[in-house]
Each structure stands twice: as structure tokens, then as C-alpha cells.
Design a protein around this motif. Structure first.
Motif, PDB file in Angstrom:
ATOM      1  N   PHE A  95     -59.828  31.827  24.416  1.00 20.03           N
ATOM      2  CA  PHE A  95     -60.995  31.442  23.629  1.00 20.03           C
ATOM      3  C   PHE A  95     -60.565  30.930  22.256  1.00 20.03           C
ATOM      4  O   PHE A  95     -59.736  31.542  21.587  1.00 20.03           O
ATOM      5  CB  PHE A  95     -61.944  32.626  23.475  1.00 20.03           C
ATOM      6  N   VAL A  96     -61.137  29.804  21.865  1.00 20.12           N
ATOM      7  CA  VAL A  96     -60.915  29.223  20.543  1.00 20.12           C
ATOM      8  C   VAL A  96     -62.235  29.314  19.793  1.00 20.12           C
ATOM      9  O   VAL A  96     -63.236  28.715  20.200  1.00 20.12           O
ATOM     10  CB  VAL A  96     -60.449  27.761  20.646  1.00 20.12           C
ATOM     11  N   ILE A  97     -62.243  30.083  18.704  1.00 13.30           N
ATOM     12  CA  ILE A  97     -63.500  30.408  18.024  1.00 13.30           C
ATOM     13  C   ILE A  97     -63.415  30.034  16.551  1.00 13.30           C
ATOM     14  O   ILE A  97     -62.519  30.484  15.833  1.00 13.30           O
ATOM     15  CB  ILE A  97     -63.802  31.914  18.160  1.00 13.30           C
ATOM     16  N   ASN A 100     -70.609  26.955  19.309  1.00  8.23           N
ATOM     17  CA  ASN A 100     -69.831  28.110  18.873  1.00  8.23           C
ATOM     18  C   ASN A 100     -68.740  27.744  17.887  1.00  8.23           C
ATOM     19  O   ASN A 100     -68.294  28.572  17.096  1.00  8.23           O
ATOM     20  CB  ASN A 100     -69.201  28.814  20.078  1.00  8.23           C
ATOM     21  N   SER A 101     -68.278  26.505  17.952  1.00  6.14           N
ATOM     22  CA  SER A 101     -67.206  26.069  17.063  1.00  6.14           C
ATOM     23  C   SER A 101     -67.741  25.459  15.779  1.00  6.14           C
ATOM     24  O   SER A 101     -67.021  24.803  15.041  1.00  6.14           O
ATOM     25  CB  SER A 101     -66.308  25.049  17.786  1.00  6.14           C
ATOM     26  N   PHE A 157     -69.636  36.022  23.627  1.00  2.00           N
ATOM     27  CA  PHE A 157     -69.364  37.458  23.692  1.00  2.00           C
ATOM     28  C   PHE A 157     -68.137  37.821  22.847  1.00  2.00           C
ATOM     29  O   PHE A 157     -68.167  38.751  22.041  1.00  2.00           O
ATOM     30  CB  PHE A 157     -69.168  37.867  25.149  1.00  2.00           C
ATOM     31  N   VAL A 158     -67.062  37.050  23.015  1.00  2.00           N
ATOM     32  CA  VAL A 158     -65.834  37.303  22.256  1.00  2.00           C
ATOM     33  C   VAL A 158     -66.073  37.083  20.762  1.00  2.00           C
ATOM     34  O   VAL A 158     -65.604  37.858  19.913  1.00  2.00           O
ATOM     35  CB  VAL A 158     -64.688  36.415  22.770  1.00  2.00           C
ATOM     36  N   LYS A 159     -66.822  36.030  20.434  1.00  2.00           N
ATOM     37  CA  LYS A 159     -67.096  35.758  19.021  1.00  2.00           C
ATOM     38  C   LYS A 159     -67.906  36.895  18.409  1.00  2.00           C
ATOM     39  O   LYS A 159     -67.664  37.304  17.268  1.00  2.00           O
ATOM     40  CB  LYS A 159     -67.843  34.441  18.869  1.00  2.00           C
ATOM     41  N   ASN A 160     -68.866  37.440  19.145  1.00  2.00           N
ATOM     42  CA  ASN A 160     -69.670  38.548  18.631  1.00  2.00           C
ATOM     43  C   ASN A 160     -68.811  39.777  18.355  1.00  2.00           C
ATOM     44  O   ASN A 160     -69.064  40.524  17.409  1.00  2.00           O
ATOM     45  CB  ASN A 160     -70.782  38.890  19.625  1.00  2.00           C
ATOM     46  N   ILE A 161     -67.782  39.985  19.180  1.00  2.00           N
ATOM     47  CA  ILE A 161     -66.871  41.112  18.949  1.00  2.00           C
ATOM     48  C   ILE A 161     -66.075  40.892  17.671  1.00  2.00           C
ATOM     49  O   ILE A 161     -65.976  41.778  16.810  1.00  2.00           O
ATOM     50  CB  ILE A 161     -65.916  41.295  20.151  1.00  2.00           C
TER      51      ILE A 161
END
Length: 213
Positions: free
Chosen positions: A174-176, A71-72, A115-119
Motif C-alpha cells: 500500500f502506498v498512502i 486516498n493519495s 483500512f490501512v490508512k485509517n490504522i
């Protein structure tokens, strides 16, 4: 990420070729393979070479490797195929597609960070957000702050690791990685807590990055 997800795909590759397929983690540990005797072996030199050329297929010790990004946006796993010829490279690319799709599907079903990244990236329909939040037991009625960390000069991929070291609660914070220079920090805050001082929080992030990098 469950290793069983990779293994279930790897096992199916046995029917395609007599080549050996498998997956290593960032430390070079073989976590999945069609050759069960390889499980647990460590190939740190291979992991280092993959990490330095994460966008392409690399060959090492008569094997072909391709990184599976996290994800990162940095090397999290790598798929390998025995052989360093063109056929091995083609099989490695094919295995990468299958394993990367399996990883993406698993994370979209089970991983809150995805999920948070998709938002943030607008990759989820608004009507699906509350449904997925309920499936992930993700609290929707809490306050969160979103901070954008932008590296104005040379971007350092280690900045993600530094920030993850600051925000260790992976269930609430979350760190994205957004792109090469931008990182989003999603921090859950309490109405009366010290973390409500967002200017102080931002200053702490900047000071830590300057010190560590």
C-alpha cells in the motif's frame, strides 16, 4: 470503486433540480449522470482544469465541477452540474458532499487501502481493527515493513504515482499519502525473501524517485 455507488446517489438528485448532475473520472470520461445520453462521453479538457484546481469549484463549458479526492490526496473523480452560475455552483457543492460521503462509506467497507490508512492515521478504534481485517479478508499474521518517504525540498504529487508503479500488488502493498510531503509505503515481506533487506528496498525507492522526478 463501483460506479453504481455514484449512480445511485446521482439518480436521487433528479428530484432536487432539473439541472444535469454527473461524475467524471481522471480522464474526463462521464461514468455517471442524470442524463444517460452523456455516459461514456470524454471531456479531457475539463478533467485537466479540475486537476489543476482540485480544491475549488471550477467552471468549464457551461458546467461547474468539483474534484473528489482519492486516498493519495489527488483528483480521482469530479462531480459536475450543468450551468456556471451561482446556483449551479451551490448545487455542485451539495452534490459533492453527498457523493464524497458515499465514496468514503464504500471504501471504508470494501477498500483495503483505506483500512490501512485509517490504522496509520489512528482513525480506527483498536478493537475494530481485527473485525475490519476479517471482513476484508486482510491477513493479520504476516510481516510488513512500513517506510516513510519524505520529500525534503519541493513536494511533487507525482511521487505517489511513481511509488504505486513500484508496488503494484494493491492487495498486499500500500502506498498512502499522509500529507503534502510524506508518503507511507506498507510492504508485505517474507522472512526469507529478498525484500527482507529493507535498507536495499529504501535505497531502491530513493533511486527511483530521483530518476523519475
Amino acid at each position: 470503486m463501483s460506479n453504481s455507488v455514484f449512480q445511485s446517489v446521482i439518480v436521487q438528485l433528479r428530484d432536487i433540480s432539473d439541472r444535469v448532475f454527473g461524475v467524471i473520472d481522471t480522464e474526463g470520461c462521464v461514468i455517471s449522470s442524470t442524463d444517460m445520453s452523456l455516459l461514456g462521453e470524454r471531456w479531457p479538457d475539463a478533467a485537466l482544469k479540475v486537476g489543476n484546481a482540485s480544491e475549488s469549484i471550477v467552471t468549464f463549458a457551461q458546467k461547474s465541477f468539483k474534484a473528489i479526492m482519492g486516498n493519495s490526496n489527488y483528483f480521482e473523480y469530479a462531480v459536475f452540474c450543468s450551468g456556471d452560475d451561482e446556483t449551479a455552483r451551490s448545487f455542485c457543492q451539495m452534490a459533492f458532499i453527498a457523493l464524497n460521503d458515499a465514496k468514503t462509506f464504500y471504501e471504508e467497507k470494501h477498500d483495503r487501502g483505506t483500512f490501512v490508512k485509517n490504522i496509520i492515521m489512528d482513525n480506527i478504534l483498536p478493537g475494530d481493527i481485527y473485525i475490519r481485517a476479517k471482513e476484508l479478508h486482510f491477513a493479520t499474521d504476516v510481516q510488513r515493513a512500513v517506510l516513510l518517504v519524505r520529500q525534503n525540498s519541493r513536494a511533487d504529487i507525482a511521487a505517489v504515482d511513481v511509488l504505486q508503479g513500484m508496488f503494484t500488488d494493491r492487495q498486499q502493498d500500500f502506498v498512502i499519502s499522509i500529507n503534502e510531503s510524506d508518503i507511507a509505503v506498507v510492504k508485505q515481506i517474507t522472512p526469507t525473501g529478498e525484500d527482507l533487506d529493507l535498507v536495499k528496498l529504501a535505497q531502491n525507492i530513493e533511486d527511483t524517485l530521483r530518476t523519475e522526478l
